[in-house]
Every structure is written in structure tokens, then in C-alpha cells.
Design an enzyme around this catalytic site. Structure first.
Site, PDB file in Angstrom:
ATOM      1  N   SER A  50       0.852  -1.197   0.000  1.00 26.33           N
ATOM      2  CA  SER A  50       0.000   0.000   0.000  1.00 26.33           C
ATOM      3  C   SER A  50       0.889   1.249   0.000  1.00 26.33           C
ATOM      4  CB  SER A  50      -0.866  -0.001   1.258  1.00 26.33           C
ATOM      5  OG  SER A  50      -0.031   0.184   2.398  1.00 26.33           O
ATOM      6  N   ASP A  83      -1.091  -1.534  -4.033  1.00 24.99           N
ATOM      7  CA  ASP A  83      -2.460  -1.626  -3.512  1.00 24.99           C
ATOM      8  C   ASP A  83      -3.019  -0.206  -3.315  1.00 24.99           C
ATOM      9  OD1 ASP A  83      -4.668  -2.949  -2.474  1.00 24.99           O
ATOM     10  OD2 ASP A  83      -3.863  -3.025  -0.426  1.00 24.99           O
ATOM     11  N   HIS A  84      -4.207   0.046  -3.826  1.00 29.42           N
ATOM     12  CA  HIS A  84      -4.904   1.332  -3.631  1.00 29.42           C
ATOM     13  C   HIS A  84      -4.073   2.573  -3.971  1.00 29.42           C
ATOM     14  CE1 HIS A  84      -8.535  -0.372  -1.922  1.00 29.42           C
ATOM     15  NE2 HIS A  84      -7.772  -1.204  -1.238  1.00 29.42           N
ATOM     16  N   GLY A 190      -9.994  -4.137   7.190  1.00 27.76           N
ATOM     17  CA  GLY A 190      -9.758  -4.193   8.625  1.00 27.76           C
ATOM     18  C   GLY A 190     -10.477  -5.347   9.315  1.00 27.76           C
ATOM     19  N   HIS A 223     -11.759  -7.147  -2.416  1.00 29.80           N
ATOM     20  CA  HIS A 223     -10.984  -6.484  -1.358  1.00 29.80           C
ATOM     21  C   HIS A 223     -11.644  -6.802  -0.017  1.00 29.80           C
ATOM     22  CE1 HIS A 223      -8.167  -3.583  -3.382  1.00 29.80           C
ATOM     23  NE2 HIS A 223      -8.751  -4.194  -4.393  1.00 29.80           N
ATOM     24  N   THR A 269      -5.494  -8.183   6.830  1.00 36.27           N
ATOM     25  CA  THR A 269      -5.827  -8.249   8.258  1.00 36.27           C
ATOM     26  C   THR A 269      -5.513  -9.618   8.878  1.00 36.27           C
ATOM     27  OG1 THR A 269      -7.499  -6.537   8.012  1.00 36.27           O
ATOM     28  CG2 THR A 269      -7.757  -8.021   9.884  1.00 36.27           C
TER      29      THR A 269
HETATM   30  P1  13P Z   1      -8.491  -7.037   4.724  1.00 34.03           P
HETATM   31  O1  13P Z   1      -8.433  -5.865   5.639  1.00 34.03           O
HETATM   32  O2  13P Z   1      -9.802  -7.751   4.804  1.00 34.03           O
HETATM   33  O3  13P Z   1      -7.347  -7.977   4.892  1.00 34.03           O
HETATM   34  O4  13P Z   1      -8.410  -6.466   3.226  1.00 34.03           O
HETATM   35  C1  13P Z   1      -7.175  -6.145   2.636  1.00 34.03           C
HETATM   36  C2  13P Z   1      -7.367  -5.405   1.351  1.00 34.03           C
HETATM   37  O5  13P Z   1      -8.408  -5.359   0.737  1.00 34.03           O
HETATM   38  C3  13P Z   1      -6.155  -4.717   0.830  1.00 34.03           C
HETATM   39  O6  13P Z   1      -6.419  -3.965  -0.316  1.00 34.03           O
HETATM   40  O1  G3H Z   2      -6.136  -1.412   1.876  1.00 34.19           O
HETATM   41  C1  G3H Z   2      -5.847  -1.806   2.984  1.00 34.19           C
HETATM   42  C2  G3H Z   2      -4.672  -2.653   3.238  1.00 34.19           C
HETATM   43  O2  G3H Z   2      -4.968  -3.479   4.326  1.00 34.19           O
HETATM   44  C3  G3H Z   2      -3.416  -1.853   3.464  1.00 34.19           C
HETATM   45  O3  G3H Z   2      -3.470  -1.207   4.671  1.00 34.19           O
HETATM   46  O4  G3H Z   2      -2.881   1.181   4.191  1.00 34.19           O
HETATM   47  O5  G3H Z   2      -2.678   0.190   6.497  1.00 34.19           O
HETATM   48  O6  G3H Z   2      -1.077  -0.449   4.689  1.00 34.19           O
HETATM   49  P1  G3H Z   2      -2.472   0.008   5.040  1.00 34.19           P
HETATM   50 ZN    ZN Z   3      -8.305  -3.029  -0.484  1.00 29.61          ZN
END
Ligand code: 13P
Ligand code: G3H
Ligand code: ZN
Length: 341
Positions: A50, A83-84, A190, A223, A269
């Protein structure tokens, strides 16, 4: 084996009818846990970072750790995914650093909180696709908004407020040319996703099935897919933690998703819970210990165990050796010839 483009891994998963876990990392031990799990189960794997992870670890550390992983585990196809991503610049910098796949999450504005308009999302995503595909890099987009808020990222709410509309999803894919599509079906990031074991009223698998019916060739991404197992919660609470009762996404629902076009399953998570429980246990049982290896080793093992279980459940186990990895240059050529989709 070099780091591979995610598009190839997802195309192969579609051919084989399985899903691939995308596991978040922030440090060496998490990367090691995933790679050991991949070796033990012979799984192709997606490792994702992320913006928070990139900031925490520093891009260059992450990139070189990933290169080390690809050298030490040459038999495992590994994708390095952002990610994101919240902006064109974030995606561009990840691509420059060597990520083989990026997510542009234009479902939210750049602040990572405010839901955006369809036009904003489609325009931004299209720009990232043009830039990434010219370099052979895969792009995941998102339509609809997940619930919850983690580490400052997310729109808040229950997860049912901005479900993906199947017709909009079709328009989005058509306009952007994304390789993979994250959809909102009631999950959140989360530990606190559901206040009871989710049923169809809160976890909208019917919506996922409808989207798959409308877009049968599109690789869907789930996700917020941690299962938040009770045993991992219990370990944390048994050793001084204070998690409130909570439910995640049951593995059998994810398996139903995989039967209906889900090819990438995001899990962070569950790894966090496994690590924290193992560390708490060492601290509680052996307060005299102070060598980080005494608690990081069991933490790494606990994460490996949960990742192995997910790899097996998602069906990616046994598929690491199915194909020769494509280079980004080959992938770029494939995109330029519009051979993809
Ligand atoms: P969780 O918080 O359910 O593990 O999701 C992670 C996620 O979607 C990261 O982009
Ligand atoms: O998108 C959520 C993922 O669990 C990444 O989390 O932004 O705390 O690294 P983070
Ligand atoms: Zn996500």
C-alpha cells in the site's frame, strides 16, 4: 524467475478456474512468510504494498526485498503490486520503481476518503492504463466503494452504501481497458467487517454473481477479504489484547466468488492478526526475552500458516509451475497489438 505481470497470473488463474491471494507486506518477515507459503504449496503469488507500506519501508527496500524473493524462490511466479494507488503520480512512481502491477483506486478522490464521480474515476483510470500498458504493467481499477476506514484510507460506512452497479461496471471496463476490476459487495477493510456471521443481506454475493454474469471475461477482485478467524482473535485476546467480537468474510463465500470470476483475493488483516497473536504470546509467556528473533520467528511462522491455508483454499496451490513467465516487454507488445481481451 523475474517478477511477472499480474495480467498473466490472472489469465492463467481464469484458465485454471482458481483464485490468487494478494497478500499485503510492509517488511522482510511478511515477504518471507508469503514466499515460504508459496513454496510449500507450489503457488503463484501476488505480493502487494500500500502507500502506507511504501512510506513505512521505503520503496527501494521493498523492491530489493522482492528481487531477493524472486532470486531465492525461482520456481514461484511473483507479482509485485501497488495496492490502492490514489493518483496517477503514485502509480507512475510505483511503475518506475519496478512494480509489475498497479491498482488505481479512483473510486475515492486523492484524499483516499471522499467517494468520486464515475467520470473522475474512468478518466483517471484510463490515463493510468495508457501509461502502464505501454510498459507492460497490469492495472486494477475499482468501481463502487468499500466500507470502513483503515489507516486513513476508506470512505467509512457499512460497506453497503456504495455497492458496485453491474451496468456501471460494464461501462467502466469498456472505457478504461483495466485488466482487473475491484468491486464493492459489502466488505470493508480491517478487522471489523461484520457484527455477526455474514449472510446475504450484508455480504452481497448475489451482486458479485450478477456482475460476473454481465462481464464473464473480466477478472474480478475481492478487497477486504480477510476471514478474521476466531482462533486468531482468541490468541490475541488470551495474551492481553482487546479485540471486540467480529466477523470477516468466510472462506466458503470467497470460494463461491472464485467460481464466479474472482481471480484476486486481497488479504492483509488475517496476516496482521496472526503476527500480533504470536508476538503477544511470546511477550506474555517469556517476558525475559528481548531478542527480536525470539518473537519475529514465531510471528513469521504464524503468518505463513494462515497464508498457506488461504493459498490452498483459493485453489492456487500446485499451479506455480504451469507457465513460463512473460516479461513486461512481451506484455507491452501484447497490449499494443490489442491481443488482450
Ligand atoms: P483485509 O483488511 O480484509 O485484509 O483487506 C485487505 C485489502 O483489501 C487490501 O487492499
Ligand atoms: O487497503 C488496505 C490494506 O490493508 C493496506 O493497509 O494502508 O494500512 O497499509 P495500510
Ligand atoms: Zn483493499
Amino acid at each position: 524467475m523475474p517478477l511477472v505481470p499480474m495480467r498473466q497470473v490472472l489469465d492463467e488463474a481464469a484458465r485454471g478456474g482458481y483464485g490468487v491471494g494478494a497478500f499485503n507486506v510492509n517488511n522482510l518477515e511478511q515477504i518471507q512468510a508469503i514466499m515460504e507459503a508459496a513454496r510449500a504449496t507450489k503457488s503463484p503469488v501476488i505480493i502487494q504494498a500500500s502507500r502506507g507500506a511504501r512510506k513505512y519501508a521505503n520503496d527501494r527496500f521493498l523492491y530489493h526485498l522482492m528481487l531477493a524473493a524472486s532470486e531465492i524462490y525461482p520456481e514461484i511466479p511473483v507479482v509485485m503490486h501497488l495496492d490502492h494507488g490514489n493518483s496517477f503520480e503514485t502509480c507512475k512512481s510505483a511503475i518506475e520503481m519496478g512494480f509489475t502491477s498497479v491498482m488505481i483506486d479512483g473510486s475515492l478522490m486523492e484524499d483516499g476518503k471522499t467517494p468520486s464521480t464515475f467520470e473522475y474515476n474512468a478518466d483517471l483510470t484510463r490515463r493510468v492504463v495508457e501509461y502502464a500498458h505501454a510498459r507492460g504493467v497490469t492495472v486494477e481499477g475499482e468501481i463502487g466503494v468499500l466500507g470502513g476506514i483503515e489507516d486513513g484510507h476508506g470512505a467509512g460506512g457499512s460497506g453497503l452504501e456504495h455497492l458496485t452497479d453491474p451496468e456501471q461496471a460494464a461501462q467502466f471496463v469498456e472505457k478504461t481497458g483495466v485488466d482487473a476490476l475491484a468491486i464493492a459487495i459489502g466488505t470493508s477493510h480491517g478487522a471489523y467487517k461484520f457484527t455477526r456471521k455474514p449472510d446475504g443481506a450484508v455480504l452481497r454475493m448475489d451482486r458479485l454473481i450478477e456482475i460476473h454474469r454481465r462481464l464473464p471475461k473480466v477478472h474480478l477482485v475481492m478487497h477486504g477479504s480477510s476471514s478474521v478467524p476466531k482462533d486468531l482473535q482468541d490468541i490475541i485476546n488470551a495474551y492481553g489484547g482487546k479485540l471486540k467480537p467480529t466477523w470477516g468474510v468466510p472462506v466458503e463465500e470467497i470460494q463461491l466468488g472464485i467460481k464466479n470470476g474472482v481471480r484476486k483475493v486481497n488479504v492483509d488483516t488475517d496476516s496482521r492478526l496472526a503476527i500480533t497473536g504470536a508476538i503477544r504470546k511470546v511477550f506474555a509467556e517469556s517476558p525475559e526475552k528481548f531478542d527480536p528473533r525470539d518473537y519475529l520467528k514465531p510471528a513469521r511462522e504464524a503468518m505463513q500458516k494462515v497464508v498457506e491455508a488461504r493459498m490452498t483454499a483459493f485453489g492456487q496451490a500446485g499451479h506455480a509451475g504451469d507457465y513460463q513467465p512473460m516479461t513486461l516487454a512481451q506484455m507491452a507488445e501484447q497490449y499494443s497489438g490489442a491481443l488482450v481481451r
